[in-house]
Design a protein around this motif. Sequence first.
Motif, PDB file in Angstrom:
ATOM      1  N   SER A  63      -1.489  -5.684 -19.231  1.00 42.69           N
ATOM      2  CA  SER A  63      -1.054  -5.463 -17.861  1.00 42.69           C
ATOM      3  C   SER A  63      -2.147  -4.744 -17.084  1.00 42.69           C
ATOM      4  N   GLY A  64      -2.552  -5.332 -15.959  1.00 47.30           N
ATOM      5  CA  GLY A  64      -3.640  -4.764 -15.169  1.00 47.30           C
ATOM      6  C   GLY A  64      -4.990  -4.924 -15.844  1.00 47.30           C
ATOM      7  N   GLY A  65      -5.042  -5.800 -16.858  1.00 45.81           N
ATOM      8  CA  GLY A  65      -6.229  -5.941 -17.693  1.00 45.81           C
ATOM      9  C   GLY A  65      -7.475  -6.372 -16.944  1.00 45.81           C
ATOM     10  N   LYS A  66      -8.552  -5.744 -17.331  1.00 47.14           N
ATOM     11  CA  LYS A  66      -9.860  -6.088 -16.806  1.00 47.14           C
ATOM     12  C   LYS A  66     -10.773  -6.443 -17.971  1.00 47.14           C
ATOM     13  N   ILE A  67     -11.921  -6.973 -17.642  1.00 46.39           N
ATOM     14  CA  ILE A  67     -12.886  -7.399 -18.655  1.00 46.39           C
ATOM     15  C   ILE A  67     -13.215  -6.248 -19.598  1.00 46.39           C
ATOM     16  N   ILE A  70     -10.933  -5.683 -22.613  1.00 44.77           N
ATOM     17  CA  ILE A  70     -11.166  -6.557 -23.766  1.00 44.77           C
ATOM     18  C   ILE A  70     -12.442  -6.128 -24.485  1.00 44.77           C
ATOM     19  N   GLU A  71     -13.506  -5.858 -23.721  1.00 47.59           N
ATOM     20  CA  GLU A  71     -14.775  -5.456 -24.333  1.00 47.59           C
ATOM     21  C   GLU A  71     -14.629  -4.210 -25.200  1.00 47.59           C
ATOM     22  N   ARG A  72     -13.892  -3.233 -24.719  1.00 47.46           N
ATOM     23  CA  ARG A  72     -13.702  -1.983 -25.474  1.00 47.46           C
ATOM     24  C   ARG A  72     -13.002  -2.210 -26.801  1.00 47.46           C
ATOM     25  N   ASN A  73     -12.233  -3.275 -26.878  1.00 52.34           N
ATOM     26  CA  ASN A  73     -11.398  -3.495 -28.053  1.00 52.34           C
ATOM     27  C   ASN A  73     -11.790  -4.740 -28.850  1.00 52.34           C
ATOM     28  N   LEU A  74     -13.032  -5.192 -28.694  1.00 56.54           N
ATOM     29  CA  LEU A  74     -13.449  -6.417 -29.394  1.00 56.54           C
ATOM     30  C   LEU A  74     -13.273  -6.302 -30.905  1.00 56.54           C
ATOM     31  N   ASN A  75     -13.586  -5.153 -31.480  1.00 54.75           N
ATOM     32  CA  ASN A  75     -13.463  -5.006 -32.932  1.00 54.75           C
ATOM     33  C   ASN A  75     -12.019  -5.162 -33.394  1.00 54.75           C
ATOM     34  N   GLU A  76     -11.076  -4.673 -32.606  1.00 54.64           N
ATOM     35  CA  GLU A  76      -9.668  -4.817 -32.961  1.00 54.64           C
ATOM     36  C   GLU A  76      -9.147  -6.219 -32.651  1.00 54.64           C
ATOM     37  N   LEU A  77      -9.719  -6.829 -31.624  1.00 56.09           N
ATOM     38  CA  LEU A  77      -9.277  -8.160 -31.204  1.00 56.09           C
ATOM     39  C   LEU A  77      -9.713  -9.254 -32.157  1.00 56.09           C
ATOM     40  N   LEU A 109     -18.787 -11.392 -21.503  1.00 56.94           N
ATOM     41  CA  LEU A 109     -17.736 -11.251 -22.513  1.00 56.94           C
ATOM     42  C   LEU A 109     -17.719 -12.459 -23.438  1.00 56.94           C
ATOM     43  N   LYS A 110     -17.805 -13.643 -22.878  1.00 58.64           N
ATOM     44  CA  LYS A 110     -17.832 -14.867 -23.679  1.00 58.64           C
ATOM     45  C   LYS A 110     -19.029 -14.863 -24.623  1.00 58.64           C
ATOM     46  N   GLU A 111     -20.202 -14.462 -24.130  1.00 62.64           N
ATOM     47  CA  GLU A 111     -21.414 -14.439 -24.952  1.00 62.64           C
ATOM     48  C   GLU A 111     -21.301 -13.424 -26.077  1.00 62.64           C
ATOM     49  N   LYS A 112     -20.722 -12.260 -25.807  1.00 59.70           N
ATOM     50  CA  LYS A 112     -20.539 -11.246 -26.852  1.00 59.70           C
ATOM     51  C   LYS A 112     -19.649 -11.780 -27.970  1.00 59.70           C
ATOM     52  N   ILE A 113     -18.560 -12.435 -27.569  1.00 61.10           N
ATOM     53  CA  ILE A 113     -17.640 -12.990 -28.568  1.00 61.10           C
ATOM     54  C   ILE A 113     -18.335 -14.088 -29.369  1.00 61.10           C
ATOM     55  N   SER A 114     -19.093 -14.935 -28.696  1.00 59.38           N
ATOM     56  CA  SER A 114     -19.803 -16.019 -29.384  1.00 59.38           C
ATOM     57  C   SER A 114     -20.829 -15.480 -30.377  1.00 59.38           C
ATOM     58  N   LEU A 115     -21.455 -14.372 -30.053  1.00 59.12           N
ATOM     59  CA  LEU A 115     -22.394 -13.751 -30.995  1.00 59.12           C
ATOM     60  C   LEU A 115     -21.671 -13.166 -32.206  1.00 59.12           C
ATOM     61  N   MET A 116     -20.525 -12.572 -31.960  1.00 59.09           N
ATOM     62  CA  MET A 116     -19.763 -11.955 -33.050  1.00 59.09           C
ATOM     63  C   MET A 116     -19.077 -13.001 -33.929  1.00 59.09           C
ATOM     64  N   LEU A 117     -18.646 -14.102 -33.328  1.00 55.95           N
ATOM     65  CA  LEU A 117     -17.943 -15.182 -34.044  1.00 55.95           C
ATOM     66  C   LEU A 117     -18.566 -16.522 -33.662  1.00 55.95           C
ATOM     67  N   PRO A 118     -19.724 -16.845 -34.237  1.00 52.68           N
ATOM     68  CA  PRO A 118     -20.426 -18.059 -33.813  1.00 52.68           C
ATOM     69  C   PRO A 118     -19.658 -19.360 -34.073  1.00 52.68           C
ATOM     70  N   ASN A 119     -18.696 -19.361 -34.986  1.00 49.51           N
ATOM     71  CA  ASN A 119     -17.932 -20.577 -35.292  1.00 49.51           C
ATOM     72  C   ASN A 119     -16.619 -20.671 -34.509  1.00 49.51           C
TER      73      ASN A 119
END
Length: 190
Positions: A63-67, A70-77, A109-119
Motif C-alpha cells: 500500500s502506497g508502495g514505491k520503487i 521493493i529495492e530495500r527488500n530485494l533479499n526478502e523478495l 529495479l528491473k536490472e537489479k533483479i535481472s542481475l540477482m536472478l539471471p534466469n
Amino acid sequence: METLLTKLLTICLILPLLKIYLVVKNFKKLKKKSILVVGDSLLNDIEESKLSKSRHIRVQPISGGKIIDIERNLNELLNPDLKLIIIHIGTNHSSTENEKYVLQGVVSLKEKISLMLPNCKVVISNLIVRTDDVFTNNRNEKVNKMLRKLDIDILENNNIKEKHLGKRGLHLNSYGNALLFKKLLNIVRR
C-alpha cells in the motif's frame, strides 16, 4: 510544547520503520514461490489462488508502495526458485517526481533483479490511467511511452480506461480489477 514535539518526532520516526517491518514480515512468506507479482495497492484485489492453482505464485501488494520499498527488500523478495516477476510500480512516484525519474527507477529495479536472478523473466506492468490528478496522469502516459521504446517485457494496461476506476479516480473498480487480473493471468499462463 516539548512533549508535543517529542511525540511528533517519535511518530515521524516510527511510522516508516513500522511500514518496513510489515513489508518484510509479509515478504518472508515468499520463499519457494516460482512467480511473484509485486507492486502498489492496485494489486490488493488480485487473488493469487485464482491466478494459478498449480503454480507457486505470490501476489505482494504494498500500500502506497514505491520503487524504493521493493529495492530495500530485494533479499526478502527474491528466491532462486523464481521464474517470473511482474512489477507493477511507479504511479506513486509520478505524483511527485518527473517521468524520467520514474522510468529510471523502474528500469534500474528491473536490472537489479535481472542481475540477482539471471534466469528469471522480469515483466514491467505499465502505469494505469488515473483521474485524481491530471498532471500525474500525464506523467504516467509519458512514462508508458518511454517504456514502450525500451527492449523490455511490458504488461500493457492500455485497456484500463477512466470508466474502470473507482470514485476517487486512483484505484480500480471491480471491472478494472477484472481487466488487470486477465492481463496478469495471460502472462502467468504463458
